[in-house]
Design a protein around this motif. Structure first.
Motif, PDB file in Angstrom:
ATOM      1  N   ALA A  47       0.904  -1.327   0.224  1.00 37.52           N
ATOM      2  CA  ALA A  47      -0.072   0.236  -0.006  1.00 37.52           C
ATOM      3  C   ALA A  47       1.208   1.447  -0.087  1.00 37.52           C
ATOM      4  O   ALA A  47       1.093   2.357  -0.632  1.00 37.52           O
ATOM      5  CB  ALA A  47      -0.786  -0.101   1.107  1.00 37.52           C
ATOM      6  N   LEU A  48       2.146   1.067   0.543  1.00 32.75           N
ATOM      7  CA  LEU A  48       3.215   2.415   1.145  1.00 32.75           C
ATOM      8  C   LEU A  48       3.446   2.458  -0.814  1.00 32.75           C
ATOM      9  O   LEU A  48       4.254   3.699  -0.961  1.00 32.75           O
ATOM     10  CB  LEU A  48       4.233   2.149   1.432  1.00 32.75           C
ATOM     11  N   THR A  49       3.647   2.203  -2.041  1.00 31.62           N
ATOM     12  CA  THR A  49       4.139   1.949  -3.680  1.00 31.62           C
ATOM     13  C   THR A  49       2.968   2.002  -4.152  1.00 31.62           C
ATOM     14  O   THR A  49       1.487   2.439  -3.589  1.00 31.62           O
ATOM     15  CB  THR A  49       5.041   0.553  -3.817  1.00 31.62           C
ATOM     16  N   ALA A  50       3.339   2.623  -5.392  1.00 31.12           N
ATOM     17  CA  ALA A  50       1.620   3.205  -6.849  1.00 31.12           C
ATOM     18  C   ALA A  50       1.570   1.918  -7.078  1.00 31.12           C
ATOM     19  O   ALA A  50       0.355   2.108  -7.516  1.00 31.12           O
ATOM     20  CB  ALA A  50       2.764   3.572  -7.325  1.00 31.12           C
ATOM     21  N   GLU A  51       2.031   0.577  -7.278  1.00 27.56           N
ATOM     22  CA  GLU A  51       1.266  -0.309  -7.945  1.00 27.56           C
ATOM     23  C   GLU A  51       0.843  -1.943  -6.766  1.00 27.56           C
ATOM     24  O   GLU A  51       2.001  -1.981  -6.403  1.00 27.56           O
ATOM     25  CB  GLU A  51       1.679  -0.594  -8.919  1.00 27.56           C
ATOM     26  N   TRP A  52       0.329  -2.789  -7.550  1.00 27.77           N
ATOM     27  CA  TRP A  52      -0.580  -3.803  -7.200  1.00 27.77           C
ATOM     28  C   TRP A  52      -0.320  -4.744  -8.429  1.00 27.77           C
ATOM     29  O   TRP A  52      -1.587  -4.350  -8.461  1.00 27.77           O
ATOM     30  CB  TRP A  52      -1.095  -3.921  -6.094  1.00 27.77           C
ATOM     31  N   PRO A  53       0.380  -5.248  -8.704  1.00 28.25           N
ATOM     32  CA  PRO A  53       0.249  -5.916 -10.378  1.00 28.25           C
ATOM     33  C   PRO A  53       0.198  -7.011  -9.832  1.00 28.25           C
ATOM     34  O   PRO A  53       0.557  -7.959  -8.849  1.00 28.25           O
ATOM     35  CB  PRO A  53       2.082  -6.056 -10.756  1.00 28.25           C
ATOM     36  N   VAL A  54      -0.579  -7.385 -10.940  1.00 27.83           N
ATOM     37  CA  VAL A  54      -1.309  -9.723 -10.986  1.00 27.83           C
ATOM     38  C   VAL A  54      -0.354  -9.868 -12.492  1.00 27.83           C
ATOM     39  O   VAL A  54      -1.568  -9.264 -13.003  1.00 27.83           O
ATOM     40  CB  VAL A  54      -2.741  -9.826 -10.351  1.00 27.83           C
ATOM     41  N   ASP A  55       0.148 -10.677 -12.503  1.00 25.96           N
ATOM     42  CA  ASP A  55       0.126 -11.028 -13.271  1.00 25.96           C
ATOM     43  C   ASP A  55       0.418 -12.869 -14.277  1.00 25.96           C
ATOM     44  O   ASP A  55       0.113 -13.316 -13.006  1.00 25.96           O
ATOM     45  CB  ASP A  55       2.128 -11.581 -14.057  1.00 25.96           C
ATOM     46  N   GLU A  56      -0.534 -12.829 -15.116  1.00 24.06           N
ATOM     47  CA  GLU A  56      -0.983 -14.402 -15.763  1.00 24.06           C
ATOM     48  C   GLU A  56      -0.326 -15.254 -16.439  1.00 24.06           C
ATOM     49  O   GLU A  56      -0.966 -14.072 -17.718  1.00 24.06           O
ATOM     50  CB  GLU A  56      -2.505 -14.546 -14.770  1.00 24.06           C
ATOM     51  N   PRO A  57       0.195 -16.071 -16.416  1.00 27.44           N
ATOM     52  CA  PRO A  57       1.402 -16.561 -17.773  1.00 27.44           C
ATOM     53  C   PRO A  57      -0.360 -16.973 -18.947  1.00 27.44           C
ATOM     54  O   PRO A  57       0.049 -17.155 -20.160  1.00 27.44           O
ATOM     55  CB  PRO A  57       2.095 -16.982 -17.728  1.00 27.44           C
ATOM     56  N   GLN A  58      -1.069 -17.718 -18.746  1.00 23.24           N
ATOM     57  CA  GLN A  58      -1.657 -18.339 -18.835  1.00 23.24           C
ATOM     58  C   GLN A  58      -3.241 -18.397 -18.236  1.00 23.24           C
ATOM     59  O   GLN A  58      -3.856 -19.691 -17.778  1.00 23.24           O
ATOM     60  CB  GLN A  58      -1.727 -19.792 -19.077  1.00 23.24           C
ATOM     61  N   VAL A  59      -3.908 -17.433 -18.893  1.00 29.96           N
ATOM     62  CA  VAL A  59      -5.942 -17.075 -18.601  1.00 29.96           C
ATOM     63  C   VAL A  59      -6.498 -17.580 -19.492  1.00 29.96           C
ATOM     64  O   VAL A  59      -5.860 -17.185 -20.935  1.00 29.96           O
ATOM     65  CB  VAL A  59      -6.036 -15.595 -18.559  1.00 29.96           C
ATOM     66  N   ARG A  60      -7.315 -19.039 -20.319  1.00 25.96           N
ATOM     67  CA  ARG A  60      -7.573 -19.577 -20.994  1.00 25.96           C
ATOM     68  C   ARG A  60      -9.272 -18.120 -21.629  1.00 25.96           C
ATOM     69  O   ARG A  60     -10.162 -18.821 -20.432  1.00 25.96           O
ATOM     70  CB  ARG A  60      -8.358 -20.401 -20.468  1.00 25.96           C
ATOM     71  N   VAL A  61      -8.914 -17.449 -22.142  1.00 27.98           N
ATOM     72  CA  VAL A  61      -9.439 -16.138 -23.055  1.00 27.98           C
ATOM     73  C   VAL A  61      -8.695 -15.984 -24.120  1.00 27.98           C
ATOM     74  O   VAL A  61      -7.268 -16.242 -24.539  1.00 27.98           O
ATOM     75  CB  VAL A  61      -9.812 -15.598 -21.796  1.00 27.98           C
ATOM     76  N   THR A  62      -9.765 -15.327 -25.248  1.00 27.98           N
ATOM     77  CA  THR A  62      -9.197 -15.141 -25.917  1.00 27.98           C
ATOM     78  C   THR A  62      -8.426 -13.480 -26.123  1.00 27.98           C
ATOM     79  O   THR A  62      -9.086 -13.304 -24.609  1.00 27.98           O
ATOM     80  CB  THR A  62      -9.799 -15.408 -27.665  1.00 27.98           C
ATOM     81  N   GLU A  63      -7.434 -13.250 -26.636  1.00 31.04           N
ATOM     82  CA  GLU A  63      -6.771 -12.073 -26.477  1.00 31.04           C
ATOM     83  C   GLU A  63      -7.850 -10.725 -26.519  1.00 31.04           C
ATOM     84  O   GLU A  63      -8.013  -9.468 -25.968  1.00 31.04           O
ATOM     85  CB  GLU A  63      -5.405 -11.213 -27.518  1.00 31.04           C
ATOM     86  N   ALA A  64      -8.315 -10.656 -27.176  1.00 36.92           N
ATOM     87  CA  ALA A  64      -9.868 -10.077 -27.900  1.00 36.92           C
ATOM     88  C   ALA A  64     -10.479  -9.847 -27.024  1.00 36.92           C
ATOM     89  O   ALA A  64     -11.311  -8.759 -26.537  1.00 36.92           O
ATOM     90  CB  ALA A  64     -10.909 -10.530 -29.655  1.00 36.92           C
ATOM     91  N   ASP A  65     -11.204 -11.020 -26.055  1.00 36.70           N
ATOM     92  CA  ASP A  65     -12.273 -10.418 -24.775  1.00 36.70           C
ATOM     93  C   ASP A  65     -10.990 -10.117 -24.125  1.00 36.70           C
ATOM     94  O   ASP A  65     -12.179  -9.728 -22.777  1.00 36.70           O
ATOM     95  CB  ASP A  65     -12.644 -12.174 -24.581  1.00 36.70           C
ATOM     96  N   ALA A  66      -9.808 -10.601 -23.542  1.00 39.89           N
ATOM     97  CA  ALA A  66      -9.464 -10.283 -22.534  1.00 39.89           C
ATOM     98  C   ALA A  66      -9.522  -8.469 -22.421  1.00 39.89           C
ATOM     99  O   ALA A  66      -9.546  -8.027 -21.755  1.00 39.89           O
ATOM    100  CB  ALA A  66      -7.960 -10.824 -22.509  1.00 39.89           C
ATOM    101  N   ARG A  67      -8.751  -8.141 -23.807  1.00 39.61           N
ATOM    102  CA  ARG A  67      -8.918  -6.662 -24.364  1.00 39.61           C
ATOM    103  C   ARG A  67     -10.037  -6.141 -23.394  1.00 39.61           C
ATOM    104  O   ARG A  67     -10.090  -4.806 -23.055  1.00 39.61           O
ATOM    105  CB  ARG A  67      -8.171  -5.973 -24.894  1.00 39.61           C
ATOM    106  N   ALA A  68     -11.486  -6.766 -24.380  1.00 41.71           N
ATOM    107  CA  ALA A  68     -12.714  -5.826 -24.008  1.00 41.71           C
ATOM    108  C   ALA A  68     -12.902  -5.646 -22.449  1.00 41.71           C
ATOM    109  O   ALA A  68     -13.503  -4.900 -22.334  1.00 41.71           O
ATOM    110  CB  ALA A  68     -13.326  -6.770 -25.102  1.00 41.71           C
ATOM    111  N   ALA A  69     -12.604  -6.671 -22.129  1.00 42.35           N
ATOM    112  CA  ALA A  69     -12.182  -6.277 -20.403  1.00 42.35           C
ATOM    113  C   ALA A  69     -12.063  -5.496 -19.621  1.00 42.35           C
ATOM    114  O   ALA A  69     -12.608  -5.032 -19.207  1.00 42.35           O
ATOM    115  CB  ALA A  69     -12.822  -8.348 -19.588  1.00 42.35           C
ATOM    116  N   LEU A  70     -10.467  -5.663 -20.060  1.00 43.47           N
ATOM    117  CA  LEU A  70      -9.659  -5.017 -19.384  1.00 43.47           C
ATOM    118  C   LEU A  70     -10.090  -3.144 -19.676  1.00 43.47           C
ATOM    119  O   LEU A  70     -10.342  -2.300 -18.565  1.00 43.47           O
ATOM    120  CB  LEU A  70      -8.498  -4.685 -20.057  1.00 43.47           C
TER     121      LEU A  70
END
Length: 251
Positions: free
Chosen positions: A4-27
């Motif tokens: 909480a004292l820094t600027a970001e809280w990142p979450v990285d996942e290398p293999q999510v079962r969703v198409t790139e187009a659907d993931a970008r639209a959701a984001l």
């Protein structure tokens, strides 16, 4: 992982079962929004939902809470998605015919940020809310190269006699063996299978052990299972394709 004292809280996942187009639209739909309503929006609507990204937000919220953060004060500050390797599984049909099922995946990065810091960051950079950031660095580790030694070649030749019990073809021609190196008199074999959920790891290790017993150059072996990048039918050798066609696969 940020706090909480820094600027970001990142979450990285290398293999999510969703198409790139659907993931970008959701984001795009949730970037700049508080994380709790964003998760509800992706899971229940209104409009198009995306359960895969909602589950990533579930995970991010749990991690934030375990670090003492109040998720109600966090926003989805940024996100990006890149197409990943398809997950490939075997599908058997009637009369012994079989083919492959491809499930697309994405490499997804989501950044949560305390609301005040997020607003300050937008003013400082001039970035509009809802604009995805740059794509993440590729998290896929390179496949270790096999050492060109006579002992490693002998181990690989022995592995060519190990037959996958489901597909009926040896594990070398199927492209499951990604590398063989010798650590002293221990053979270190980097391998994969059609899916990380495949239940045959133990069976294949037993077959490998039996196949390496006659070799005088090794006393032991270790299998390092590697699931990223995912196995693809393109990894099959020409000989492997001929063998699969002979038993009814379409490749």
């Amino acid at each position: 992982m940020s706090t909480a004292l820094t600027a970001e809280w990142p979450v990285d996942e290398p293999q999510v079962r969703v198409t790139e187009a659907d993931a970008r639209a959701a984001l795009r739909a949730v970037t700049g929004k508080p994380v709790i309503p964003a998760r509800a929006r992706l899971r229940f609507g209104p409009g198009r939902t995306c359960e895969a990204i909602a589950r990533l937000l579930d995970r991010a919220i749990v991690r934030a809470e375990s670090a003492g953060l109040d998720p109600r004060l966090l926003v989805v500050a940024d996100g990006s998605a890149e197409a990943g390797e398809d997950i490939v599984r075997v599908r058997r049909k009637a009369h012994g015919v079989a083919d492959w099922i491809h499930s697309p995946t994405c490499r997804v990065r989501i950044v949560l940020r305390p609301a005040g810091l997020h607003t300050a960051g937008l003013h400082a950079t001039g970035q509009a809310a809802g604009t995805p950031g740059p794509p993440p660095a590729d998290p896929v580790a390179p496949v270790p190269a096999a050492e060109p030694s006579a002992e490693a070649a002998a181990v690989r030749d022995a592995l060519a006699e190990v037959i996958d019990p489901d597909l009926g073809v040896n594990i070398v021609d199927l492209g499951f063996v990604r590398g063989v190196v010798l650590d002293g008199r221990t053979a270190v074999i980097t391998m994969t299978l059609t899916s990380a959920a495949c239940p045959l790891t133990g069976v294949l290790e037993d077959q490998i052990r039996a196949g390496l017993v006659p070799l005088g150059c090794v006393d032991d072996f270790r299998v390092d299972w590697q699931w990223i990048p995912a196995w693809r039918p393109a990894d099959i050798t020409d000989s492997g394709r001929e063998q699969l066609r002979a038993i009814g696969f379409t490749v």
